[in-house]
Design a protein around this motif. Sequence first.
Motif: not given
Lengths: 164, 339
Positions: B284, B287-288, B296, B300
Motif C-alpha cells: 500500500l 502505491l504512492t 494516492v 494509502s
Amino acid sequence: MELLTPSLGLIFWQTLVFLLLFAILRSFAWKPILNALRIREESIEEALAAAEEARDEMANLKVGNEKLLDEARHERESILKEARQAATSLRDEAKNEAVKATDKMIAEARVAIETEKKAAISEVKSLVAEFSLVIAEKIIRQKLGDEKDQKKIIDKYLQDIKLN
Amino acid sequence: MTTFKKINREKSYLINIIALLFIFILPLTSANAEAGEDEKFSPGDMIMHHIQDAPEWHLWDGPYGTIPLPVILYSPNQGLSVFMSGRFEHGHASYQGYRVEEGHIVSESGDKFYDFSITKNVAQLLINVLVMLLLFISVAKAYKNRAGKAPKGMQSLIEPIILFIRDEIAKPNIGEKHNKYMPYLLTLFFFIWLGNLIGLTPGAANLTGNIAVTGSLAFFTLILTLFSSKSYYWKHIFWPPGVPTPIKFIIIPVEVIGILTKPFSLMIRLFVAITAGHVVLLSLLGLTFVFHSYLVGIGSTMIVLFINIIELLVATIQAYVFTLFTSMYIGMALEEEHH
C-alpha cells in the motif's frame, strides 16, 4: 522461495538465544511472578474464608445471646413467681399464728376471769358470813338488854349493812 | 479539577496521534529515499528488502543510514572469518573471498561455508531479548518489593496477560500439570507478541515473520510435546482404539504424519500471518511511489493506518494462537487412559 528457506545462522542464534532467554526468565521472572501470584491468591482466599467464618461466628454469637437472654428472662419470671408464693405462704402462716395466739390469749383471759370471779364470790360469801356473825353477835348481846333497844340496834345495823 | 484532567487526556490523545503519524510517515520517507536512488522504483524489490534478512541493518540511504553488523563465517577450507559487514561496501566489494549477492553472503570460490553472522534479524532478536529481560526481571522485582500488595505500573499491565495465559490457555488445555509448562508458555507468548509488535515499528526487522524463527519455536514445542508424552499418546497414534483394523492402516500413517504437521502448521501460520501483514502494508505504501502522486500517498497512508491497527490485533492473535496450540498439543501428549 527465498523467504521459505530458513537460514542456518538464524536457526542457530534463535535456538541459542531463545533457550537462554527461557532459562533466565524462568528462574528470574516467571517463577517469582507466578509464586507471588499464587501466594496472593491464597492469601485473598484465606481472607475471604476468615471473613465468612467471622460472619458465621457473629451469627452464632447473636443466636447464643438471644438464647441467654431468653433463659435469663425465664429465670427472672420463675424467681419472681417463687418469691410471690413464698411471700403469700409467709403471710398466711403469720396470720394463722396470730389467730392462734389471740385465741389462746382469749381462752387464758377467760380462765383468769372465771378464777377471779370465783375468788370474788367466795370473798363476798366470807364477808357476808363475817357480817352475819357480827350482826348475830350484836343481836345476841342486845338480847340481854331491852327489847326496844334490840330492835333499834337491829335496824341500825341493817341500815349500816345497806349503807355498805 | 475535571476539566484539567480532560485537557490532560486530550493532550495525551494528541501526542498519541502525532506519534502514530510519525510511525506511518517514517517508512514512507525511507521508501522514498530508496526510490530516489534507483530511477525506476520496483515495489517488489522494496518489499522483499524489508521483509528479508540482511547482513547489515539498512535504515535509510546516505551517510550513517546503514548500520554494519558482525559477519561470522566458517568454511572447512578457509576456517573462521569474522569481520564487519561494512567491508562489503553494500554489495560493491568482496572481502576474504566472500561477497554479497541479493542480500546474501556467497563464496567467490564456490566453497561450502556456514554463515553464523549477526544479521539484521539476529540483531533484532538480541534487542527483543534484551527488552524482554529488562521488562520481566523488573516486573519480577516489583513482585518481590511489593509482596502481598496490589500490582502497580508495568506489573498491572503484565499481570492480566500472565493470568490470562495461566487461566484461559494453560489450565483448560493442559490441566493439573500446567504449572510446569507455564514458564515456557509465557516466554513463548511474550517472545512472539513483543516480536510482532516491535516488527511493526519502522526500521525494525521482520523477526517473527521469518521462517527460521517460527520454525525454531515450533521445533521447541514439538520437542516439549514429545518429552512430556505419556504411553496413551503413542497408543492413540499407533493403535487407535475403537477403529476397525483395516482402517487402522490408513489412520496410523495419518497420525504419524500428524506428529510433524502440528508443529509445521505452527511454523507456517505465524510466518505467513506476519509476513503477509508486512507485505500488505508495504504494497500500500509502494502505491504512492508507483503512481508518483500525493493524493494516492494520502489515501494509502489512511489505509495503512487502518491496516496497521489490524496488524496490532494480528500480532496479539498470532501470539495467542501459537501459545494456545502449544498448550493443546502438550495437553494431548499428557492425556491419560481414562479420558
